[in-house]
Design an enzyme around this catalytic site. Structure first.
Site, PDB file in Angstrom:
ATOM      1  CE  LYS A  75      -2.279   1.907   3.580  1.00 32.23           C
ATOM      2  NZ  LYS A  75      -3.335   2.255   4.557  1.00 32.23           N
ATOM      3  NE  ARG A 118      -5.264  -0.661   7.327  1.00 38.98           N
ATOM      4  CZ  ARG A 118      -4.472   0.122   8.038  1.00 38.98           C
ATOM      5  NH1 ARG A 118      -4.791   0.488   9.277  1.00 38.98           N
ATOM      6  NH2 ARG A 118      -3.341   0.548   7.523  1.00 38.98           N
ATOM      7  CG  HIS A 145     -12.774   9.969   6.593  1.00 35.75           C
ATOM      8  ND1 HIS A 145     -13.932  10.052   5.850  1.00 35.75           N
ATOM      9  CD2 HIS A 145     -12.107   8.856   6.159  1.00 35.75           C
ATOM     10  CE1 HIS A 145     -13.968   9.035   5.000  1.00 35.75           C
ATOM     11  NE2 HIS A 145     -12.884   8.308   5.155  1.00 35.75           N
ATOM     12  CD  GLN A 146      -8.957   6.106   9.642  1.00 33.56           C
ATOM     13  OE1 GLN A 146      -8.908   5.248  10.503  1.00 33.56           O
ATOM     14  NE2 GLN A 146      -7.957   6.338   8.821  1.00 33.56           N
ATOM     15  CG  ASN A 167     -12.922  15.868  17.736  1.00 28.67           C
ATOM     16  OD1 ASN A 167     -12.122  14.969  17.491  1.00 28.67           O
ATOM     17  ND2 ASN A 167     -13.024  16.949  16.978  1.00 28.67           N
ATOM     18  CB  SER A 207      -3.715  13.132  13.587  1.00 28.77           C
ATOM     19  OG  SER A 207      -4.433  14.352  13.617  1.00 28.77           O
ATOM     20  N   GLY A 228      -4.955   5.710  16.601  1.00 27.12           N
ATOM     21  CA  GLY A 228      -4.488   6.850  15.831  1.00 27.12           C
ATOM     22  C   GLY A 228      -2.989   6.988  15.666  1.00 27.12           C
ATOM     23  CB  THR A 229      -0.177   6.444  17.933  1.00 28.43           C
ATOM     24  OG1 THR A 229      -0.771   7.458  18.735  1.00 28.43           O
ATOM     25  CG2 THR A 229       1.333   6.628  17.930  1.00 28.43           C
TER      26      THR A 229
END
Length: 329
Positions: A75, A118, A145-146, A167, A207, A228-229
């Protein structure tokens, strides 16, 4: 990917990926590849991930070979933080699949939708195998987004009744609230400390480069999926949490270098031997959660084999459904 390479190259677009592959497909593919990794039947190659010095972007490659599933590929892509303002997703990637027997390129698969799918499947696998059976409150840290992918996948693993969320940019929370309402779940925006006090399962999907959740905010019995990491320097939770939790990872070597565990390892709180591959729990060679009071933590760094597994399924389904026409390269 099993394919007749004489048929030519398959090009599977983002639109087709969204059409053919569903959460259960991704869950099964990711769970299977984690098990294969733990058995030594699949392995990831070293990750290349670099700041390119333009657009604040990170770009790199994740690749590997799953001998059990006969999937070989890479990828390529990364993270462009300014994309959302341009109407694009910040994560951009493409998966290349090769015939393991000949090395020929057999498919190019859009990786943006699959990356989110995924990643959500990975945390869902951890919830399925590590969260308390009676978990009722899901905590979401992050609303990008995720996050909605994460929420939809998580609620399929336990009988959740409520979602609490925080958030850094509160104006993004309505996105999660709308999905929770669609799923019939109560939703509440809370402080990070309040989230830790209420949630039975916590997913962090940001992030961030600093801890957002502190160790003493987490109640006994919580399962935390840190998703996220995936780069040196990134951080979502207090390193002290690794000392009080039983820690699992998608891939240990990657977790301690570019994953959430990097900070706890660097500060000497834990060592490599304190982490267990989630595949061992899947394969029943590790018991997983040992009590209802145990805090479990899954460090989901994101490995290339996950991408290859779901891309292979997408390519197969697209071919079987007649949605792609092989082309000569």
């Amino acid at each position: 990917m099993s394919a007749n390479t004489d048929d030519g190259l398959l090009i599977v677009s983002e639109e087709i990926c969204e059409q053919v592959i569903r959460r259960p497909d991704a869950f099964s593919a990711v769970e299977a590849v984690f098990g294969a990794m733990a058995r030594g039947d699949a392995y990831n190659f070293p990750v290349v991930r670099e700041a390119i010095g333009h657009a604040d972007a990170l770009y790199g490659f994740k690749s590997g070979f799953d001998r059990a599933g006969m999937v070989l590929g890479v990828k390529a892509g990364g993270y462009w933080p300014g994309n959302m303002a341009k109407g694009l997703t910040n994560h951009q990637s493409t998966v290349c699949l090769f015939d393991p027997d000949t090395g020929r390129l057999v498919a190019l698969v859009g990786g943006n939708y699959l990356t989110a799918l995924r990643t959500a499947a990975s945390s869902a696998v951890s919830i399925a195998h590590l969260a308390r059976k009676d978990a009722k409150v899901l905590g979401m840290v992050g609303a990008g987004h995720q996050s909605t992918f994460q929420l939809r996948a998580a609620v399929e693993q336990r009988d959740f009744e409520r979602v609490v969320a925080w958030n850094p940019h509160p104006d993004m929370l309505p996105r999660l609230a709308a999905v929770a309402e669609e799923l019939g779940l109560a939703f509440e925006a809370v402080t990070p400390e309040g989230l830790g006090a209420q949630a039975d399962v916590i997913i962090t999907i940001t992030s961030a480069f600093e801890p957002l959740i502190m160790a003493d905010w987490i109640k006994p019995g919580t399962h935390i999926a840190c998703m996220g990491t995936d780069t040196k320097g990134k951080q979502e939770v207090d390193p002290a949490l690794f000392k009080s939790a039983t820690v699992f990872a998608d891939e240990i070597a990657q977790s301690i270098t570019i994953g959430e565990a990097q900070h706890a390892v660097a500060s000497g709180l834990i060592g490599e031997g304190d982490l267990t591959a989630i595949g061992e729990v899947i394969n029943a060679t590790h018991p997983g959660r040992s009590s209802d009071d145990e805090i479990t933590l899954f460090d989901g760094t994101g490995v290339g084999l996950q991408d290859l597994a779901v891309a292979s399924v997408a390519a197969r389904l697209a071919r079987e459904q007649g949605l792609v026409t092989p082309v000569a390269l």
